[in-house]
Design a protein around this motif. Structure first.
Motif, PDB file in Angstrom:
ATOM      1  N   MET A   1      -0.184 -12.364  11.565  1.00 19.98           N
ATOM      2  CA  MET A   1      -0.102 -12.715  10.145  1.00 19.98           C
ATOM      3  C   MET A   1      -0.592 -11.590   9.244  1.00 19.98           C
ATOM      4  O   MET A   1      -0.688 -11.737   8.036  1.00 19.98           O
ATOM      5  CB  MET A   1      -0.958 -13.965   9.875  1.00 19.98           C
ATOM      6  CG  MET A   1      -0.383 -15.228  10.470  1.00 19.98           C
ATOM      7  SD  MET A   1       1.300 -15.536   9.891  1.00 19.98           S
ATOM      8  CE  MET A   1       0.971 -16.061   8.202  1.00 19.98           C
ATOM      9  N   SER A   2      -0.961 -10.490   9.846  1.00 21.03           N
ATOM     10  CA  SER A   2      -1.617  -9.508   8.994  1.00 21.03           C
ATOM     11  C   SER A   2      -0.638  -8.526   8.366  1.00 21.03           C
ATOM     12  O   SER A   2      -0.991  -7.743   7.518  1.00 21.03           O
ATOM     13  CB  SER A   2      -2.677  -8.750   9.786  1.00 21.03           C
ATOM     14  OG  SER A   2      -2.109  -7.595  10.351  1.00 21.03           O
ATOM     15  N   LYS A   4       2.203  -7.122   5.998  1.00 23.01           N
ATOM     16  CA  LYS A   4       2.613  -7.455   4.642  1.00 23.01           C
ATOM     17  C   LYS A   4       4.128  -7.543   4.586  1.00 23.01           C
ATOM     18  O   LYS A   4       4.824  -6.694   5.126  1.00 23.01           O
ATOM     19  CB  LYS A   4       2.121  -6.371   3.672  1.00 23.01           C
ATOM     20  CG  LYS A   4       0.760  -5.869   4.081  1.00 23.01           C
ATOM     21  CD  LYS A   4      -0.012  -5.265   2.951  1.00 23.01           C
ATOM     22  CE  LYS A   4      -1.450  -5.036   3.437  1.00 23.01           C
ATOM     23  NZ  LYS A   4      -2.315  -4.413   2.468  1.00 23.01           N
ATOM     24  N   ASN A  47       5.241 -15.678   2.034  1.00 19.60           N
ATOM     25  CA  ASN A  47       3.983 -15.214   1.461  1.00 19.60           C
ATOM     26  C   ASN A  47       4.104 -13.780   0.938  1.00 19.60           C
ATOM     27  O   ASN A  47       3.227 -12.946   1.134  1.00 19.60           O
ATOM     28  CB  ASN A  47       2.886 -15.289   2.514  1.00 19.60           C
ATOM     29  CG  ASN A  47       1.544 -15.520   1.868  1.00 19.60           C
ATOM     30  OD1 ASN A  47       1.439 -15.454   0.636  1.00 19.60           O
ATOM     31  ND2 ASN A  47       0.546 -15.769   2.662  1.00 19.60           N
ATOM     32  N   LYS A  49       3.971 -10.750  -1.462  1.00 19.16           N
ATOM     33  CA  LYS A  49       3.214 -10.304  -2.632  1.00 19.16           C
ATOM     34  C   LYS A  49       3.693  -8.922  -3.007  1.00 19.16           C
ATOM     35  O   LYS A  49       3.788  -8.042  -2.148  1.00 19.16           O
ATOM     36  CB  LYS A  49       1.713 -10.237  -2.331  1.00 19.16           C
ATOM     37  CG  LYS A  49       1.080 -11.530  -1.927  1.00 19.16           C
ATOM     38  CD  LYS A  49       0.917 -12.468  -3.107  1.00 19.16           C
ATOM     39  CE  LYS A  49       0.530 -13.848  -2.603  1.00 19.16           C
ATOM     40  NZ  LYS A  49       0.744 -14.895  -3.579  1.00 19.16           N
ATOM     41  N   GLN A  50       3.965  -8.776  -4.247  1.00 20.59           N
ATOM     42  CA  GLN A  50       4.386  -7.502  -4.786  1.00 20.59           C
ATOM     43  C   GLN A  50       3.350  -6.412  -4.479  1.00 20.59           C
ATOM     44  O   GLN A  50       2.166  -6.637  -4.634  1.00 20.59           O
ATOM     45  CB  GLN A  50       4.450  -7.693  -6.294  1.00 20.59           C
ATOM     46  CG  GLN A  50       5.294  -6.744  -7.045  1.00 20.59           C
ATOM     47  CD  GLN A  50       5.384  -7.228  -8.491  1.00 20.59           C
ATOM     48  OE1 GLN A  50       4.433  -7.794  -9.023  1.00 20.59           O
ATOM     49  NE2 GLN A  50       6.523  -6.993  -9.104  1.00 20.59           N
ATOM     50  N   ASN A  51       3.796  -5.269  -4.111  1.00 18.66           N
ATOM     51  CA  ASN A  51       2.890  -4.139  -3.925  1.00 18.66           C
ATOM     52  C   ASN A  51       2.809  -3.354  -5.225  1.00 18.66           C
ATOM     53  O   ASN A  51       3.690  -2.576  -5.571  1.00 18.66           O
ATOM     54  CB  ASN A  51       3.388  -3.239  -2.796  1.00 18.66           C
ATOM     55  CG  ASN A  51       2.426  -2.112  -2.512  1.00 18.66           C
ATOM     56  OD1 ASN A  51       1.699  -1.676  -3.395  1.00 18.66           O
ATOM     57  ND2 ASN A  51       2.422  -1.638  -1.281  1.00 18.66           N
ATOM     58  N   LEU A  52       1.709  -3.583  -5.932  1.00 20.82           N
ATOM     59  CA  LEU A  52       1.565  -2.954  -7.248  1.00 20.82           C
ATOM     60  C   LEU A  52       1.514  -1.437  -7.158  1.00 20.82           C
ATOM     61  O   LEU A  52       1.870  -0.732  -8.102  1.00 20.82           O
ATOM     62  CB  LEU A  52       0.305  -3.467  -7.939  1.00 20.82           C
ATOM     63  CG  LEU A  52       0.284  -4.957  -8.281  1.00 20.82           C
ATOM     64  CD1 LEU A  52      -0.998  -5.318  -9.009  1.00 20.82           C
ATOM     65  CD2 LEU A  52       1.481  -5.312  -9.156  1.00 20.82           C
ATOM     66  N   LEU A  53       1.062  -0.950  -6.016  1.00 21.17           N
ATOM     67  CA  LEU A  53       0.953   0.489  -5.835  1.00 21.17           C
ATOM     68  C   LEU A  53       2.340   1.133  -5.891  1.00 21.17           C
ATOM     69  O   LEU A  53       2.558   2.136  -6.561  1.00 21.17           O
ATOM     70  CB  LEU A  53       0.322   0.759  -4.469  1.00 21.17           C
ATOM     71  CG  LEU A  53      -0.871   1.682  -4.410  1.00 21.17           C
ATOM     72  CD1 LEU A  53      -1.833   1.416  -5.538  1.00 21.17           C
ATOM     73  CD2 LEU A  53      -1.565   1.550  -3.075  1.00 21.17           C
TER      74      LEU A  53
END
Lengths: 342, 342
Positions: A1-2, A4, A47, A49-53
DNA sequence: CTGTTAGCGCCTTCAT
DNA sequence: ATGAAGGCGCTAACAG
């Protein structure tokens, strides 16, 4: 699950292209309702999540701002940061904090590393007026990174600032002492290389002049912002002939030190000696002998600084530099240390 | 002058590849001294600055950490943040701060947005012990992002924490009051859903028991951390028969409120009533009637939290979860509010 | 010792 | 309405 999940993972699962996923996620109107919904659901399920970087690198906008202060563990600066954070968080900005500890070299380093980190803006309360940091600040402006001064500013063309009217602060504090029937008012002044302290001193002078009280330079003592410094300065003042009968201190901490020293010498406050501080630190109102002080409304200052930054960000014409100087109104809180019983 | 220079600009100017430039800049030993020097010089001349964002995206390491606190403008949390910043800056980490204002929803949002921003770690003082934030925190751990609790922790397997020994803090404060000949010691306790307050209460109870003083649950009052709450609680206590003759308050602010209320009723402190606070806020020692208080050494707590994080970062074996629980020693500063004149 | 290639995750032309 | 391709700036693997 780790691991991304990325837009590619979603694309693969749905047998569509990553571009479509990206568009759907960003509510691009050209995407059909059905795929849009499908993408949204799978994204949630996986699950995602956008990677803001990545977004930041692509867009050249990090959504981070840097805030530089001398130190964070003083009520004044902490409240400013609180204001900035509260105003900026709803706009999706993150606040990075840096401390200079009044060291110019650290200050310059901080600016440089923030620049490297591609912050979208810098808000700073400078340590002093040196040539060096001016050069660094110019570099910031050259890169078109908005920079805003708060409280301790520097006079530079094209740079916005949020301050309080320190002149007025000095003036009303002194005027209040004059009105309280004090005749020989001393002043603890701060580092005169900083505008704020110069202005407080000038306000003090003006108030004296407007009330026909001669200015006595022996009554002006350069005092650091600490209890100890306040005590030492009182020591010096009491050796004068005649000694003063009031102090307007540019620091609450020095004011407290002064009060402690005066008391220890059996001088009655406020009857025989009045004291007014500056900053309205929380402890000033907690004391049994509460201390009159000039309120700098740091929370408001922080919020205003953030608002000036946001405004600056809206202006996308890079060639047009807007300078906005907000000057907040200081308020004198009159407490026991300067309230004579008539 | 506003364009940012990249390694490609340097490469082009020098007619070498970007990779070589990158290597030279990173002091890769395989690069000849001459080209290395040349690159360095040209980089300096062209005012090249590394883009940390690109580096972060590439390496998966942002060099940012998030710190989440209820609020920043309290001396306690500000000092912790100061400690964290001072310890992490030399290691090239930036500190992003978030406030929850004791709101659980905000807390969860903060965690999520920090995660999106790809922070390398999260340090948090939680607002309460809910199911929801536990789920979110588990998500952090699943992503292998180090998370460290400070002060207000949650008991979760595999999560490190830095706290003080609140039990001991409660114990020594109470013991001191017992030793000061107080017979009926009350306690202002905080939110019992938080471990720290539970522990302080338990320390208080244990001290009573160890000294054969019966526990009276009417003497324990749930009190928020504010002047007003302290005053109200004193009001309640004084209605009891017999009323207490001392208070151990889990908050300095409530202790101050208590003192003000007691004084206003003509009760003599410390002779007839002793008070001990918790937190060692600066004002406790500034007061004329200085307030005894338990020091939580927040600066040290912050530094320690940062060190635990750094340690965690060194451990690159992702499957190995290390849990480290540091418990700092509380120290009681005895001041006038509990020093009876014998 | 140095160049080539590729990819971190995203978004935005351009084309279909 | 969607796909393909390229690039933000950097570095690591691979190849010479």
């Amino acid at each position: 699950m780790s691991e991304k999940t990325t837009i590619y993972d979603i694309a693969k699962k749905l047998n569509i292209s990553a571009a479509t996923v990206s568009r759907a996620l960003n509510n691009n109107p050209k995407i059909s309702k059905s795929t849009c919904k499908l993408v949204m659901e799978t994204a949630a399920k996986m699950n995602y999540k956008q990677n803001l970087l990545a977004q930041a690198l692509r867009s050249g906008k990090s959504n981070n701002v840097g805030v530089i202060v001398p130190r964070i563990d003083s009520n004044f600066f902490a409240s400013i940061i609180r204001g900035i954070e509260e105003e900026l968080t709803p706009h999706k900005y993150h606040v990075i904090i840096c401390q200079t500890h009044e060291d110019e070299k650290t200050e310059i380093e901080n600016i440089n590393t923030l620049l490297n980190a591609q912050v979208d803006g810098i808000m700073i309360s400078i340590t002093n007026e040196s040539e060096e940091n001016e050069k660094t600040i110019k570099r910031v402006l050259d890169k078109n990174v908005p920079l805003i001064f708060f409280d301790r500013k520097k006079n530079m063309q094209g740079v916005s600032s949020v301050t309080i009217d320190d002149f007025k602060g000095g003036y009303i504090a002194t005027k209040h002492l004059i009105d309280s029937n004090c005749k020989r008012i001393a002043h603890f002044c701060g580092d005169q290389s900083l505008e704020i302290y110069k202005n407080r001193l000038n306000g003090y002078k003006q108030a004296l002049q407007d009330n026909n009280i001669p200015f006595n330079e022996n009554y002006v003592i350069r005092t650091k912002s600490s209890l100890e410094a306040g005590k030492l300065s009182v020591d010096k003042l009491l050796k004068l002939n005649p000694p003063p009968d009031a102090i307007f201190s540019s620091s609450d901490f020095a004011a407290l030190g002064a009060i402690q020293e005066l008391k220890s010498r059996g001088i009655k406050i406020p009857d025989d000696f009045c004291v007014v501080g500056f900053g309205d630190e929380p402890f000033t109102k907690f004391m049994e002998l509460s201390i009159s002080s000039v309120d700098q409304s740091p929370l408001e200052m922080g919020k205003m600084t953030a608002r000036v930054f946001l405004e600056q960000m809206k202006n996308d014409n890079k060639d047009l530099k807007i300078e906005k100087n907000v000057i907040l109104n200081p308020e004198l809180h009159i407490r026991k240390s300067s309230t004579k019983i008539l």
